[in-house]
Design a protein around this motif. Sequence first.
Motif, PDB file in Angstrom:
ATOM      1  N   THR A   1      -0.150 -21.987   2.875  1.00 50.53           N
ATOM      2  CA  THR A   1       0.700 -21.154   2.433  1.00 50.53           C
ATOM      3  C   THR A   1      -0.797 -20.546   1.372  1.00 50.53           C
ATOM      4  O   THR A   1      -1.510 -21.418   0.538  1.00 50.53           O
ATOM      5  N   THR A   2      -0.582 -18.860   1.286  1.00 52.62           N
ATOM      6  CA  THR A   2      -1.504 -18.746   0.626  1.00 52.62           C
ATOM      7  C   THR A   2      -1.104 -17.543   0.180  1.00 52.62           C
ATOM      8  O   THR A   2      -0.883 -16.540   1.113  1.00 52.62           O
ATOM      9  N   LEU A   3      -1.485 -17.163  -0.430  1.00 49.31           N
ATOM     10  CA  LEU A   3      -0.924 -15.070  -1.203  1.00 49.31           C
ATOM     11  C   LEU A   3      -2.151 -14.350  -0.651  1.00 49.31           C
ATOM     12  O   LEU A   3      -3.479 -14.510  -1.411  1.00 49.31           O
ATOM     13  N   ARG A   4      -1.591 -13.316  -0.916  1.00 52.16           N
ATOM     14  CA  ARG A   4      -2.430 -12.397   0.394  1.00 52.16           C
ATOM     15  C   ARG A   4      -1.444 -11.093  -0.600  1.00 52.16           C
ATOM     16  O   ARG A   4      -0.352 -10.540  -0.748  1.00 52.16           O
ATOM     17  N   ALA A   5      -2.642 -10.026  -0.451  1.00 48.45           N
ATOM     18  CA  ALA A   5      -2.131  -8.610  -1.104  1.00 48.45           C
ATOM     19  C   ALA A   5      -1.805  -7.631   0.013  1.00 48.45           C
ATOM     20  O   ALA A   5      -2.870  -7.591   0.797  1.00 48.45           O
ATOM     21  N   VAL A   6      -0.743  -7.879   0.050  1.00 50.27           N
ATOM     22  CA  VAL A   6      -0.131  -6.657   1.273  1.00 50.27           C
ATOM     23  C   VAL A   6       0.169  -4.730   1.234  1.00 50.27           C
ATOM     24  O   VAL A   6       0.471  -5.077   0.310  1.00 50.27           O
TER      25      VAL A   6
ATOM     26  N   LEU B   1      -0.455  -2.183  -3.373  1.00 47.03           N
ATOM     27  CA  LEU B   1      -0.812  -3.471  -2.158  1.00 47.03           C
ATOM     28  C   LEU B   1       0.644  -4.766  -3.215  1.00 47.03           C
ATOM     29  O   LEU B   1       0.991  -4.672  -4.070  1.00 47.03           O
ATOM     30  N   GLU B   2       0.656  -4.834  -2.397  1.00 51.84           N
ATOM     31  CA  GLU B   2       2.194  -6.292  -2.958  1.00 51.84           C
ATOM     32  C   GLU B   2       2.093  -7.767  -2.918  1.00 51.84           C
ATOM     33  O   GLU B   2       1.375  -7.934  -1.526  1.00 51.84           O
ATOM     34  N   ALA B   3       2.452  -8.500  -3.795  1.00 50.63           N
ATOM     35  CA  ALA B   3       1.652 -10.570  -3.172  1.00 50.63           C
ATOM     36  C   ALA B   3       2.860 -10.503  -2.419  1.00 50.63           C
ATOM     37  O   ALA B   3       4.328 -10.162  -2.842  1.00 50.63           O
ATOM     38  N   ARG B   4       2.630 -11.134  -1.546  1.00 51.73           N
ATOM     39  CA  ARG B   4       3.703 -11.978  -0.145  1.00 51.73           C
ATOM     40  C   ARG B   4       2.232 -13.384   0.119  1.00 51.73           C
ATOM     41  O   ARG B   4       1.383 -13.301  -0.265  1.00 51.73           O
ATOM     42  N   GLU B   5       3.503 -14.050   0.551  1.00 50.05           N
ATOM     43  CA  GLU B   5       2.835 -15.857   1.138  1.00 50.05           C
ATOM     44  C   GLU B   5       2.372 -15.311   2.979  1.00 50.05           C
ATOM     45  O   GLU B   5       3.079 -14.828   3.815  1.00 50.05           O
ATOM     46  N   GLY B   6       1.473 -15.939   3.081  1.00 50.58           N
ATOM     47  CA  GLY B   6       0.902 -16.120   4.715  1.00 50.58           C
ATOM     48  C   GLY B   6      -0.168 -17.384   4.359  1.00 50.58           C
ATOM     49  O   GLY B   6       0.270 -18.192   3.520  1.00 50.58           O
TER      50      GLY B   6
END
Length: 324
Positions: free
Chosen positions: A2-7, A168-173
Amino acid sequence: MTTLRAVPVGCGHYLPDRIVPNSEFEKTLDTSDEWIRARTGIERRHFAADDQKTSDLAIAAAKAALLDAGLDGSDIDAIVLATATPDQTFPSTATRVQHAIGAGGFAFDMQAVCAGFIYALANADALIKAGQAKRVMVIGAETFSRILDYTDRGTCVLFGDGAGALILEAREGDGSSDDAGILSTDLHSDGKFNDLLYVDGGVSTTGTVGQLRMQGREVFKHAVTKLSAAGNTAMEKAGVAPDDVTYVVPHQANLRIITAVAQKMSLPIERIVVTVQDHGNTSAASIPLAMSVARADGRIKANDLILMEAIGGGLAWGAALMRW
């Protein structure tokens, strides 16, 4: 892994009420609507009212983005505002937006002229990945009408005013190119090209605001090669091919530049979002403004892969790849 994405979770834009058609320049310059359209693709642009500041445009775009995302200002942890035409030398225009929408956290301006939104996007991505903020609003806002030389037909017909905002919101990818969010960015600058596009004033030089100066032909040549290279690099970093890209949202400088870059990257014009005919070159605002227009008219949808690229004074240029 998993990695943190700016969604992206919302976007919005604002254009001043005053619309300036090409014909308005015919009154004072040796030019014509036909001449401007043929060389730039621009048909009209918006100019801010005398009592409107860059922050006013930015605040309106920010509120539109909050509405689109279903969020309140208090939900925003940070604001990164790209502009070359701030309200004041200091403090930052971003802090005016922060106060107006009731955001907490921190806010700051970023200056990379027309590439400003790409630079701001890359910084917002880094802030989210570093855990500095959960939600970041990225804004491009300009009042270029205030720094134009209205006796120079080669520059004053090109630019307009406006603002665009993206949340942009922090979400896991899962770390793949199928993730939503920013997948890659590619930034560059080279100060030896300073005299190709600049403003001939400043705090520590003339003590005046100054006016925009540009060597158009040279900028055109650099734009085509540098934008296509940055776009290709952003795709390579993310492990995607041109055929994977749903839309390209380029800096809206000139239709001839947009078309030439698309051809160089083997991208069909149907997949290029073009708004330059209606807005002119709004510098750092042009990409989020065009993106918001394309979202509003139904073109950009969930899971679409968006390539953004821009070049401006500095020279500064870059690209970003983002899945909605």
